[in-house]
Design a protein around this motif. Sequence first.
Motif, short mmCIF file in Angstrom:
data_model
loop_
_atom_site.label_atom_id
_atom_site.label_comp_id
_atom_site.label_asym_id
_atom_site.label_seq_id
_atom_site.Cartn_x
_atom_site.Cartn_y
_atom_site.Cartn_z
N ALA A 40 19.17 103.32 60.73
CA ALA A 40 19.19 102.71 62.35
C ALA A 40 20.13 101.34 62.35
CB ALA A 40 18.17 102.27 63.03
N ALA A 41 19.96 100.41 61.33
CA ALA A 41 20.81 99.36 61.31
C ALA A 41 22.16 99.84 60.55
CB ALA A 41 20.07 98.42 60.14
N ILE A 42 22.21 100.51 60.04
CA ILE A 42 23.76 101.07 59.48
C ILE A 42 24.73 101.52 60.74
CG2 ILE A 42 25.07 102.41 58.16
CD1 ILE A 42 23.01 102.25 55.79
N ILE A 43 23.97 102.49 61.38
CA ILE A 43 24.48 103.02 62.62
C ILE A 43 24.81 102.01 63.80
CG2 ILE A 43 24.14 105.16 64.14
CD1 ILE A 43 22.72 106.40 62.24
N ALA A 44 23.98 101.15 63.80
CA ALA A 44 24.07 100.39 64.75
C ALA A 44 25.47 99.32 64.57
CB ALA A 44 22.89 98.94 64.92
N VAL A 45 25.80 99.04 63.62
CA VAL A 45 27.17 98.33 63.11
C VAL A 45 28.55 99.13 63.76
CG1 VAL A 45 28.81 97.72 61.54
CG2 VAL A 45 26.25 97.24 61.05
N PRO A 46 28.70 100.23 63.57
CA PRO A 46 29.81 101.03 64.23
C PRO A 46 29.59 101.18 65.66
CG PRO A 46 28.68 102.58 62.99
CD PRO A 46 28.23 101.12 62.60
N THR A 47 28.28 101.32 66.15
CA THR A 47 28.02 101.38 67.52
C THR A 47 28.40 100.22 68.35
OG1 THR A 47 26.19 103.00 66.91
CG2 THR A 47 26.24 102.08 69.09
N ALA A 48 28.07 99.20 67.64
CA ALA A 48 28.28 97.78 68.42
C ALA A 48 29.78 97.62 68.41
CB ALA A 48 27.81 96.60 67.78
N ALA A 91 38.36 99.56 59.02
CA ALA A 91 38.26 98.80 57.76
C ALA A 91 36.89 98.05 57.95
CB ALA A 91 39.26 98.07 57.33
N LEU A 92 36.74 97.44 59.05
CA LEU A 92 35.80 96.63 59.19
C LEU A 92 34.15 97.26 59.41
CD1 LEU A 92 34.28 93.75 59.74
CD2 LEU A 92 34.98 94.12 62.34
N ILE A 93 34.50 98.61 60.16
CA ILE A 93 33.28 99.32 60.26
C ILE A 93 32.60 99.91 58.87
CG2 ILE A 93 32.39 101.72 61.14
CD1 ILE A 93 34.20 100.91 63.75
N VAL A 94 33.52 100.48 57.97
CA VAL A 94 33.30 100.95 56.74
C VAL A 94 32.98 99.99 55.79
CG1 VAL A 94 34.32 102.00 54.77
CG2 VAL A 94 35.01 102.83 57.09
N THR A 95 33.35 98.72 55.87
CA THR A 95 32.94 97.98 55.09
C THR A 95 31.56 97.24 55.26
OG1 THR A 95 35.34 97.04 54.45
CG2 THR A 95 33.55 95.52 54.04
N SER A 96 31.41 97.10 56.53
CA SER A 96 30.11 96.70 57.11
C SER A 96 28.92 97.80 56.67
CB SER A 96 29.96 96.42 58.57
OG SER A 96 31.02 95.52 58.92
N ALA A 119 32.48 99.92 68.17
CA ALA A 119 33.08 100.89 68.96
C ALA A 119 32.82 100.56 70.62
CB ALA A 119 32.79 102.18 68.70
N GLY A 120 31.74 100.05 70.90
CA GLY A 120 31.24 99.75 72.24
C GLY A 120 32.16 98.49 72.79
N ILE A 121 32.52 97.87 71.80
CA ILE A 121 33.51 96.59 72.54
C ILE A 121 34.72 97.58 72.88
CG2 ILE A 121 34.76 94.86 71.83
CD1 ILE A 121 32.62 93.82 70.06
N TYR A 122 35.27 98.03 72.13
CA TYR A 122 36.54 98.89 72.47
C TYR A 122 36.30 100.06 73.60
CZ TYR A 122 38.97 96.33 69.11
OH TYR A 122 39.57 95.15 68.26
N GLY A 123 35.21 100.22 73.97
CA GLY A 123 34.99 100.96 75.17
C GLY A 123 34.65 100.43 76.53
#
Length: 323
Positions: free
Chosen positions: A270-278, A304-309, A280-284
């Motif tokens: 859940a923590a890992i999935i939260a990063v791309p969700t957050a 790159a930021l999403i994958v690295t995080s 992507a939410g900004i750009y939505g």
Amino acid sequence: MIVDKAIYCGGRRKDIDGDISDAFDAARAEGECWLWIGLHEPTAEEFTLVAEELRLHPLAVEDAVHAHQRPKLERYGQILFCVIKTLVYREVTADIEVGEIMLFVGPDFVVSVRHGPGNPLGPVRRRLEGDAELLGFGPAAVLYAVLDEVVDRYETIAHQVEGNIIELERAVFSPHGPDVTERIHSLKREVLEFRAAEDPLIPVLQEIIKGRVPEWAGTLEYFRDVLDHLLRVDTRVDAHNELLTSVLSAHLALLGKRQNEDMRKISAWAAIIAVPTAIAGIYGMNFEHMPELKWPWAYPAVWALIVTSCIVLYRRLRRSGWL
């Protein structure tokens, strides 16, 4: 119903015809002889004739007909009334079925009444009829032989139960073992039922060995041997009960540990999935002024930021044992 009846004289069996009264008269007429009548789950009406002929105590007769008694030894005048629990082990279901044998032991007769599963009386008769010396002890030999056969079966069942406990231990401590909580509870109930059958029989044998029946003085060493075997069984049953308690505690602890591990894994993912969700939410969001929208490299940079995080989080959670 009457299963078997015979007169025993001088270490030999004599079959008899006719009713119970005739059989008893024949035994007395022979002199140093005694009668053994075997019954299986008699009704009150069927047992009345035997009870009246041998003058059995009404309370003991009621116990013999209705069964469901604790192992005990009671004396009514010259007649001893003994209750013994028999056990049958069903290996497929790991169930222990309980039956009963009631023995009325008089100076010149034995009446055995059997209820439920388990029938050690057939082997007991054959054993006694092949041992003239043992038969020479009279009715006491029947009680000894029945007790000896029953306790021997107790030992066999204790060994089978031990095998089941070992199987449960292996299942509990295997890496991906099944949930055997119900099986442990079930076997523990069977062990407690086993103990309820064998434990009260100890004072019965102790009373005999103490000389409560003076006429049986010549058989005390036989009953003492049965008591030794029974005490060994009692110790094993107690050990089985304690071991099952320990196995159950260990199993519940391991189940709790596995559940905690599952919850940690769920939280980690859940923590890992939260990063791309957050991100992507900004750009939505539909803002008019978003400077990065004009950057040609903004889209690959965000990916790159999403994958690295996600990689960094995965490695740290993996290193800490959460994944």
